[in-house]
Motif scaffolding. Structure first.
Motif, mmCIF file in Angstrom:
data_model
loop_
_atom_site.group_PDB
_atom_site.id
_atom_site.type_symbol
_atom_site.label_atom_id
_atom_site.label_comp_id
_atom_site.label_asym_id
_atom_site.label_seq_id
_atom_site.Cartn_x
_atom_site.Cartn_y
_atom_site.Cartn_z
ATOM 1 N N ILE A 81 0.824 -1.210 0.000
ATOM 2 C CA ILE A 81 0.000 0.000 0.000
ATOM 3 C C ILE A 81 0.856 1.257 0.000
ATOM 4 O O ILE A 81 0.581 2.214 -0.738
ATOM 5 C CB ILE A 81 -0.935 0.022 1.227
ATOM 6 N N MET A 82 1.918 1.269 0.804
ATOM 7 C CA MET A 82 2.674 2.479 1.067
ATOM 8 C C MET A 82 3.865 2.693 0.144
ATOM 9 O O MET A 82 4.513 3.741 0.211
ATOM 10 C CB MET A 82 3.155 2.490 2.529
ATOM 11 N N LEU A 83 4.179 1.711 -0.699
ATOM 12 C CA LEU A 83 5.314 1.855 -1.606
ATOM 13 C C LEU A 83 4.850 1.888 -3.048
ATOM 14 O O LEU A 83 4.005 1.093 -3.465
ATOM 15 C CB LEU A 83 6.313 0.715 -1.400
ATOM 16 N N PHE A 84 5.410 2.811 -3.810
ATOM 17 C CA PHE A 84 5.114 2.927 -5.237
ATOM 18 C C PHE A 84 6.278 2.328 -6.011
ATOM 19 O O PHE A 84 7.424 2.733 -5.831
ATOM 20 C CB PHE A 84 4.936 4.403 -5.611
ATOM 21 N N GLY A 85 5.976 1.342 -6.854
ATOM 22 C CA GLY A 85 7.053 0.674 -7.582
ATOM 23 C C GLY A 85 7.979 -0.098 -6.673
ATOM 24 O O GLY A 85 9.161 -0.281 -6.978
ATOM 25 N N GLU A 86 7.466 -0.536 -5.529
ATOM 26 C CA GLU A 86 8.200 -1.333 -4.545
ATOM 27 C C GLU A 86 9.393 -0.609 -3.943
ATOM 28 O O GLU A 86 10.231 -1.213 -3.291
ATOM 29 C CB GLU A 86 8.669 -2.660 -5.164
ATOM 30 N N SER A 87 9.496 0.699 -4.139
ATOM 31 C CA SER A 87 10.650 1.407 -3.586
ATOM 32 C C SER A 87 10.313 2.812 -3.081
ATOM 33 O O SER A 87 10.808 3.233 -2.039
ATOM 34 C CB SER A 87 11.765 1.503 -4.636
ATOM 35 N N ARG A 88 9.460 3.560 -3.786
ATOM 36 C CA ARG A 88 9.186 4.941 -3.408
ATOM 37 C C ARG A 88 8.046 5.013 -2.386
ATOM 38 O O ARG A 88 6.957 4.484 -2.608
ATOM 39 C CB ARG A 88 8.820 5.776 -4.641
#
Length: 429
Positions: free
Chosen positions: A155-162
């Motif tokens: 939920i909290m990560l965009f693209g598994e990193s941001r």
């Protein structure tokens, strides 16, 4: 209740209203797309606040504000559905127009609530709730960088990193965190340990977002904040000015020594926060940082400028931006610039008038002698949030940002309607 005349008598605010305001402020740190609209839990709480204040006969807004918004609504809807489709030979899309207008209606509701929160002396409740939400979400975001939590990470990560927190865009999340940072720097009384710890969490969450625009925003705001502090010191004693100069020289010396270990420091940070590699170039190759890795804004800005040039007076209206942008460029996107976005949709005249109005609240948002220290502190923090949004608007489209319209409503009341007790607002709109 629409009011032409408002008195500055203190209204009785129930604990339920205060709790609702606090929770609404916390949830301003959350929004997700549903049915093409960014929805937040704060929207439902705002609606509850509106109903509650209406029932208590405490919801007030000058009649002129209602008239201006109504006239603008009629003009922009007619222009969007009838004039623009004929001008650009496109099919009118009532659903897209309705969705965009709903966003406008929602932010006007936030503007109204902001006006009333300031009038009812609930600004401090809003600021505290917002900071609690920002720091709490920032802490959770940093925690999952060390201890992956499957559900939260997705939920909290965009693209598994941001890191995006509970927002749907890492850049907007970072701007929200910058607003919390400005509050923490100004808020008093606040324990020094708590302040430093909270600021550290906010800064780490901004870095974890990988937003280069936000890093630049933090640098610009920090410069503005320090200059303001130095100007205040000049008005006190020479000893404090000398002390501040020694402090600046000392910090400069430390930074100069740290620069010799820049590569090692960057490697250490990147190993723990891989997304920092996105913003690392800001410290090593600034020109590449602002144009590489998806940060280039040239194409979307040029598209917006083409649209402004083709419809300078009243813009392309609501719901028509993407279809018309498609005539100028393949795979169009929003302008990633609030000023260009509004100028393209509303036209140059209305956009200029709007930002002149916003600017007037900033110029007039100064310390008032009849207000106590707490109220003046709140006024300063609201002004700083507006400044942060105006700076961030250069690289992000923030025209539908809830908190911007909320604090704008607060600032309007503070600067144009907040008067000593013996005065009234009769005849003022």
């Amino acid at each position: 209740m629409v009011a032409n005349s408002l008195t500055l008598e203190k209204k009785r605010v129930t604990s339920t209203v205060m709790v609702t305001v606090f929770l609404m402020s916390v949830f301003l740190n959350q929004s997700n797309v549903l049915f093409g609209i960014n929805l937040s839990l704060s929207d439902f709480l705002v609606l509850g606040l509106v109903i509650s204040l209406i029932m208590k006969q405490e919801l007030s807004l000058p009649l002129m504000h209602i008239i201006v918004f109504s006239a603008f609504s009629i003009l922009i809807l007619f222009h969007s559905l009838f004039i623009i489709p004929n001008q650009y030979m496109i099919a009118a899309d009532p659903l897209a127009t309705l969705i965009d207008y709903t966003k406008l209606l929602v932010v006007f509701l936030y503007y109204t609530i902001g006006f009333n929160l300031s009038r009812l002396k609930l600004t401090a409740v809003f600021l505290k709730g917002f900071v609690v939400g920002s720091v709490g979400i920032g802490f959770i975001g940093i925690l999952i960088s060390f201890i992956p939590i499957p559900y939260l990470s997705s939920i909290m990560l965009f693209g598994e990193s941001r890191l995006i927190g509970f927002m749907n865009d890492p850049n907007f999340f970072a701007v929200i965190q910058c607003c919390a940072l400005s509050i923490l720097l100004r808020m008093k009384p606040l324990n020094s340990v708590i302040r430093i710890g909270a600021i550290g969490i906010i800064l780490l969450s901004i870095i974890s977002s990988g937003s280069k625009s936000a890093i630049i925003l933090v640098a610009l705001y920090s410069g503005y904040f320090l200059v303001g502090k130095l100007v205040k010191m000049e008005k006190t004693t020479p000893l404090k000015v000398v002390s501040s100069l020694f402090l600046v020289l000392g910090v400069s010396a430390i930074i100069r020594n740290l620069l010799t270990y820049t590569d090692e420091l960057m490697a250490l940070i990147v190993s723990r926060f891989p997304i920092f590699s996105r913003v690392e170039l800001l410290f090593t190759d600034f020109s590449s940082a602002v144009s590489d890795g998806g940060s280039g804004r040239t194409q979307v800005w040029e598209t917006a400028l083409h649209m402004i040039d083709s419809a300078p007076l009243l813009g392309v209206g609501l719901g028509n931006y993407i279809p018309i942008a498609n005539q100028f460029v393949h795979n169009p996107n929003v302008a990633h610039n609030t000023y260009l976005q509004l100028a393209a949709e509303w036209g140059i005249v209305l956009t200029a008038l709007f930002f002149l109005y916003v600017g007037s609240t900033l110029l007039n948002n100064r310390k008032n002698s009849f207000e106590n220290d707490q109220e003046n502190q709140n006024r300063q923090m609201i002004r700083d949030i507006l400044i942060i949004f105006l700076i961030a608007s250069v690289s992000i489209s923030l025209n539908n940002a809830r908190i911007f319209w909320l604090v704008l409503g607060m600032s309007v009341f503070q600067t144009k309607y907040n008067r000593p007790l013996k005065q009234s607002f009769k005849g003022e709109d």
